[in-house]
Design an enzyme around this catalytic site. Structure first.
Site, PDB file in Angstrom:
ATOM      1  N   LYS A 107     -11.035   3.500  13.699  1.00 53.18           N
ATOM      2  CA  LYS A 107      -9.778   4.065  14.219  1.00 53.18           C
ATOM      3  C   LYS A 107      -9.903   4.403  15.703  1.00 53.18           C
ATOM      4  O   LYS A 107      -8.954   4.215  16.469  1.00 53.18           O
ATOM      5  CB  LYS A 107      -9.356   5.293  13.397  1.00 53.18           C
ATOM      6  N   TYR A 161     -14.767   4.389   8.884  1.00 53.61           N
ATOM      7  CA  TYR A 161     -13.298   4.411   9.013  1.00 53.61           C
ATOM      8  C   TYR A 161     -12.903   5.037  10.354  1.00 53.61           C
ATOM      9  O   TYR A 161     -12.100   4.482  11.104  1.00 53.61           O
ATOM     10  CB  TYR A 161     -12.735   5.223   7.847  1.00 53.61           C
ATOM     11  N   ASN A 199      -2.936 -12.650   5.651  1.00 58.56           N
ATOM     12  CA  ASN A 199      -4.277 -12.076   5.782  1.00 58.56           C
ATOM     13  C   ASN A 199      -4.436 -11.722   7.258  1.00 58.56           C
ATOM     14  O   ASN A 199      -4.410 -12.610   8.113  1.00 58.56           O
ATOM     15  CB  ASN A 199      -5.303 -13.124   5.330  1.00 58.56           C
ATOM     16  N   GLY A 226       0.799  -1.226   0.000  1.00 58.76           N
ATOM     17  CA  GLY A 226       0.000   0.000   0.000  1.00 58.76           C
ATOM     18  C   GLY A 226       0.829   1.273   0.000  1.00 58.76           C
ATOM     19  O   GLY A 226       2.052   1.249  -0.104  1.00 58.76           O
ATOM     20  N   GLN A 227       0.109   2.395   0.166  1.00 55.45           N
ATOM     21  CA  GLN A 227       0.748   3.714   0.044  1.00 55.45           C
ATOM     22  C   GLN A 227       1.895   3.894   1.057  1.00 55.45           C
ATOM     23  O   GLN A 227       2.980   4.333   0.686  1.00 55.45           O
ATOM     24  CB  GLN A 227      -0.303   4.816   0.261  1.00 55.45           C
TER      25      GLN A 227
HETATM   26  C1  AKB Z   1      -8.370   9.368   4.337  1.00 54.68           C
HETATM   27  O1  AKB Z   1      -8.543  10.429   3.717  1.00 54.68           O
HETATM   28  O2  AKB Z   1      -9.259   8.540   4.546  1.00 54.68           O
HETATM   29  C2  AKB Z   1      -7.002   9.103   4.916  1.00 54.68           C
HETATM   30  C3  AKB Z   1      -6.876   9.605   6.314  1.00 54.68           C
HETATM   31  C4  AKB Z   1      -6.821  11.048   6.590  1.00 54.68           C
HETATM   32  O3  AKB Z   1      -6.793   8.828   7.225  1.00 54.68           O
HETATM   33  N1  AKB Z   1      -6.010   9.710   4.077  1.00 54.68           N
END
Ligand code: AKB
Length: 317
Positions: free
Chosen positions: A144, A140, A51, A11-12
């Protein structure tokens, strides 16, 4: 930190973290999921297919390479997470707790990046404090927050050495990110060179915290190398570097490419996520506890980005 496993190496962040760790002399295993092949530049050292949700297979890799530290970079970012919330939850919560269980058994140190995605509309947007309201509106962000809490729980209850930073939008040219809200700040550089015009999905005046990849790599490594007795926060540190809106990054590009044009085609999902995130961060805890200092300003980053992308496009022509 001696023998390192990087999960999400294709990944990035992973595609640049692995070479950086190897250059610093760490034995580093680059682990991909098997879905995206590992980039060729990572195959000059040990590799594995892992995985995150398969704990037995992950444990076998950890045992085989005598791993003591894991950088867990597997994630589904904010915009894609809104289209696949259950997948984001599984990877971001079950993946993290499964790894923390292994860390507890095998005495591993673990770095799982958090993000500015933990913040939400009620969070103070200017110089967002280290300890503040974390009520995100994206899946997301929810994963987190859960990851931060789980990491601190395993540290307090079982002594697991879990640490993390809240990354801002990360800007890089080696491997494209997938599905983040801040990705416009990468696309703009490619389009500036390829077509001279960029249609931005975020409105003028949308300030977001950002960071150039070399600073992001240093943040991860320096935090994991830091003396634990100095740390109070662990999960997770605000790390500041840059803050700009689309007009400002465009103006920085125009210093090198005066003909470059910025237009707008606002994406309501991305805009609503960006509006719920901070403009910039108070990172004084990171500065005090492990001497965090970012190195790149906007124009320095622009110069490196434009040179690197021009070189890549010339080589592939
Ligand atoms: C996103 O934009 O989802 C990510 C982040 C800020 O965690 N780059």
């Amino acid at each position: 930190m001696k023998n390192i496993l990087v999960i999400g190496a294709a990944g990035q962040i992973g595609s640049e973290l692995v070479p950086e760790l190897r250059a610093r002399g760490y034995m580093t295993v680059a682990a991909g999921s098997g879905r995206t092949p590992l980039p060729e530049h990572l195959t000059d050292g040990p590799t594995a297919t892992v995985n995150l949700l398969d704990s037995d297979a992950l444990d076998a890799v950890i045992k085989h390479f005598n791993i003591d530290t894991v950088f867990n970079l597997a994630a589904i970012l904010s915009a894609v997470g809104e289209t696949r919330p259950m997948a984001a939850w599984n990877l971001g919560v079950y993946g993290v707790i499964g790894l923390l269980e292994l860390a507890r058994d095998r005495k591993l140190s673990v770095f799982t990046p958090s993000s500015i995605g933990v913040f939400g509309p009620e969070t103070p947007h200017n110089l967002t404090p280290q300890d503040t309201v974390c009520r995100p509106r994206t899946m997301y962000g929810i994963t987190k927050v859960a990851g931060e809490l789980l990491s601190d729980y395993y540290r307090a209850k079982y002594g697991v050495d879990a640490r993390s930073v809240r990354y801002p939008g990360l800007i890089s040219y080696v491997t494209p990110p997938g599905g983040g809200t801040t990705d416009y700040a990468i696309d703009i550089y490619w389009k500036a060179i390829e077509t001279g015009v960029y249609r931005c999905p975020l409105k003028a005046g949308t300030y977001l915290p950002m960071m150039f990849m070399p600073d992001a790599l240093r943040a991860a490594i320096e935090l994991m190398e830091a003396d634990a007795s100095r740390l109070k926060h662990f999960n997770s540190f605000n790390v500041g570097a840059l803050s700009f809106d689309p007009e400002e990054v465009a103006a920085s590009i125009q210093k090198r490419l005066p003909g470059f044009k910025l237009e707008y085609d606002v994406n309501p999902l991305l805009q609503s996520i960006a509006d719920s995130w901070p403009d910039d961060l108070d990172d004084s805890a990171a500065r005090e506890e492990w001497d965090w200092v970012p190195q790149y300003n906007l124009d320095q980053m622009t110069n490196v980005m434009l040179n690197a992308i021009t070189k890549r496009l010339t080589e592939s022509a």
